[in-house]
Design a protein around this motif. Structure first.
Motif, mmCIF file in Angstrom:
data_model
loop_
_atom_site.group_PDB
_atom_site.id
_atom_site.type_symbol
_atom_site.label_atom_id
_atom_site.label_comp_id
_atom_site.label_asym_id
_atom_site.label_seq_id
_atom_site.Cartn_x
_atom_site.Cartn_y
_atom_site.Cartn_z
ATOM 1 N N GLY A 1 0.827 -1.216 0.000
ATOM 2 C CA GLY A 1 0.000 0.000 0.000
ATOM 3 C C GLY A 1 0.861 1.266 0.000
ATOM 4 O O GLY A 1 0.428 2.313 -0.489
ATOM 5 N N ILE A 2 2.088 1.167 0.532
ATOM 6 C CA ILE A 2 2.989 2.335 0.517
ATOM 7 C C ILE A 2 3.307 2.720 -0.924
ATOM 8 O O ILE A 2 3.368 3.895 -1.279
ATOM 9 C CB ILE A 2 4.304 2.013 1.287
ATOM 10 C CG1 ILE A 2 4.008 1.728 2.757
ATOM 11 C CG2 ILE A 2 5.310 3.158 1.152
ATOM 12 C CD1 ILE A 2 5.216 1.199 3.542
ATOM 13 N N LEU A 3 3.479 1.712 -1.771
ATOM 14 C CA LEU A 3 3.824 1.984 -3.172
ATOM 15 C C LEU A 3 2.646 2.658 -3.883
ATOM 16 O O LEU A 3 2.820 3.615 -4.634
ATOM 17 C CB LEU A 3 4.217 0.694 -3.902
ATOM 18 C CG LEU A 3 5.235 -0.203 -3.193
ATOM 19 C CD1 LEU A 3 5.686 -1.316 -4.105
ATOM 20 C CD2 LEU A 3 6.428 0.605 -2.727
ATOM 21 N N GLY B 1 3.300 10.846 -7.315
ATOM 22 C CA GLY B 1 3.567 10.667 -8.749
ATOM 23 C C GLY B 1 4.827 9.871 -9.075
ATOM 24 O O GLY B 1 5.461 10.089 -10.103
ATOM 25 N N TYR B 2 5.195 8.942 -8.179
ATOM 26 C CA TYR B 2 6.408 8.143 -8.443
ATOM 27 C C TYR B 2 6.253 7.289 -9.698
ATOM 28 O O TYR B 2 5.176 6.740 -9.949
ATOM 29 C CB TYR B 2 6.671 7.211 -7.256
ATOM 30 C CG TYR B 2 7.585 7.812 -6.216
ATOM 31 C CD1 TYR B 2 8.909 7.409 -6.120
ATOM 32 C CD2 TYR B 2 7.115 8.776 -5.336
ATOM 33 C CE1 TYR B 2 9.750 7.976 -5.172
ATOM 34 C CE2 TYR B 2 7.947 9.339 -4.378
ATOM 35 C CZ TYR B 2 9.268 8.935 -4.301
ATOM 36 O OH TYR B 2 10.103 9.478 -3.386
ATOM 37 N N SER B 3 7.320 7.154 -10.464
ATOM 38 C CA SER B 3 7.322 6.248 -11.619
ATOM 39 C C SER B 3 7.884 4.895 -11.175
ATOM 40 O O SER B 3 8.462 4.785 -10.083
ATOM 41 C CB SER B 3 8.212 6.816 -12.723
ATOM 42 O OG SER B 3 9.564 6.797 -12.282
ATOM 43 N N ALA B 4 7.746 3.890 -12.061
ATOM 44 C CA ALA B 4 8.283 2.556 -11.741
ATOM 45 C C ALA B 4 9.792 2.640 -11.499
ATOM 46 O O ALA B 4 10.321 2.048 -10.556
ATOM 47 C CB ALA B 4 7.976 1.592 -12.875
#
Ligand code: ADP
Length: 407
Positions: free
Chosen positions: A255-257, A265-268
């Protein structure tokens, strides 16, 4: 018989040569007669080549090249030329053993490499994008340099490939099972070697023992070994699962991810960098992924270093407890790899929760030793062994086994 072992990575190549005519006791790993490494991170447009032989001769040079196959050819050249020479000709090599990171569900054991095996390693690239391409490249470079020589793939996943379904399946949707999204486990060559060595050291049959092996290096994982097989392990679909590591987080709430993707807005690629390179001992201490430096800082009163060590130990004990449950008991506990082989602090603190099993460490003498050692008290119900992992020797042994003519 002369066996070349190659561990091909994306930024480094390590290799060694065993000469089995020289070895005596089969259960003890002999010293390789030659070792060499290529470091591709040394400087742009260059590779650093180091080599040494049993006689103590060594070389270290920076070569202007970027082509991996060319680098491997230069590395093998140090076997037959210059101060580190140990062979008259490369044709004296009988077999090449490769460490291959991912064998998927297809490979439960080491295998002689042919077109089909290469195709499988290629097919598994999406599961090990950093490793399998380098392994394949190493195999193909050896074909070019050494011709039609037997080559053997020893998979880091193989020892875990017989895990029961309940241990290998993630409780996501069922189609994950069909897609191959499951727990594979890694460090299998090391877990298998130390489990076998542990059985030898306690003088019992591996199949009769319940063994927990703790491979604690930059990467950390545990394996539960029962009936001679890996029945559970902490690394999963990738080597990111499980224990807290040098710079990897280990298991975190997924769930943190989702939160980081939605809110920040983090990318892979950013998540990959964060979880693989900026977490673990390094992330929490804010100092280093190197256990020695973090322990040093803790001893000087650095609060984040203390938290990093406390967390490392807490995670370790929690997962140890889980795997002891999977085993349904414990006869032998093994520590191995950089931290596992060298840190009395980790031995003491990791074992502190398990006195209820009758596990007692030797109060007198908890020091690193050159040899494999038993650090449990004489009356401990669980033997606790510190074993130097010998992955290269395990690969060489797999080559011998596969090349033996079938009786
Ligand atoms: P890798 O997984 O890259 O093969 P290693 O098995 O060499 O790594 O383990 C590296 C880790 O071992 C580092 O965290 C290092 O600090 C740790 N280590 C090495 N020697 C010691 C020591 N004497 N005490 C504590 N940790 C050590």
């Amino acid at each position: 018989m002369k066996i070349l072992v190659l561990n091909a990575g994306s930024s480094s190549h390590k290799s060694c040569l065993f000469d089995l005519t020289q070895s005596s006791a089969a259960s003890l790993a002999p010293e390789p007669v030659w070792r060499a490494a290529l470091d591709w991170t040394h400087a742009a447009g260059q590779v650093e080549l180091t080599a040494q032989n049993q006689a103590g001769e060594s070389i270290k040079e920076a070569l202007p090249m970027t082509d991996k196959a060319e680098g491997l050819a230069a590395m093998l050249n140090t076997l037959v030329q210059g101060p580190t020479q140990v062979l008259g000709d490369l044709s004296e090599i009988a077999v090449v053993g490769h460490r291959v990171v991912h064998g998927g569900r297809d490979y439960m054991d080491s295998v002689r490499i042919d077109g089909q095996v290469k195709a499988a390693i290629r097919r598994l690239i999406p599961l090990a994008p950093a490793h399998n391409p380098a392994n394949l490249q190493g195999i193909e470079a050896m074909e070019q340099i050494l011709g039609n020589l037997p080559q053997v793939a020893v998979f880091d996943t193989a020892f875990h490939a017989r895990m029961p379904e309940a241990a290998s399946t993630y409780p996501g949707p069922y189609h994950w099972v069909e897609q191959g999204i499951r727990r594979y486990g890694f460090h299998g060559i090391s877990h298998q070697y130390v489990a076998q060595r542990a059985a030898h050291l306690v003088g019992q049959d591996l199949a009769q023992l319940k063994i927990l092996t703790c491979h604690l290096g930059n990467g950390c994982s545990l394996a539960a070994v029962k009936d001679g097989m890996g029945v559970d392990t902490t690394m999963g679909f990738t080597p990111l699962d499980g224990l807290m590591m040098g710079s990897r987080s280990g298991s975190v709430d997924p769930g943190i991810l989702i939160h980081l993707i939605r809110q920040e807005g983090y990318s892979a690629d950013q998540l990959d960098e964060l979880l693989n390179k900026q977490s673990g001992l390094k992330g929490i201490s804010g100092l280093s992924n190197d256990m020695r430096l973090v322990v040093e800082a803790m001893e000087q009163g650095h609060p984040q270093a203390k938290l990093a060590i406390d967390l490392f130990i807490h995670r370790l004990r929690r997962e140890m407890g889980g795997l002891i449950a999977s085993l349904g008991g414990l006869d032998v506990l093994v520590f191995t790899a950089g931290i596992g082989e060298n840190s009395p602090l980790v031995w003491r603190r990791a074992c502190a929760g398990f006195e209820f099993l009758g596990l007692q460490l030797n109060a007198e003498d908890l020091k690193r030793a050159k040899e494999d050692q038993d650090i449990a008290a004489p009356n401990s119900a669980v033997r606790v062994l510190v074993i130097h992992t010998q992955e290269e020797w395990a690969i060489a042994q797999a080559c011998v086994t596969l090349l033996q003519p079938v009786a």
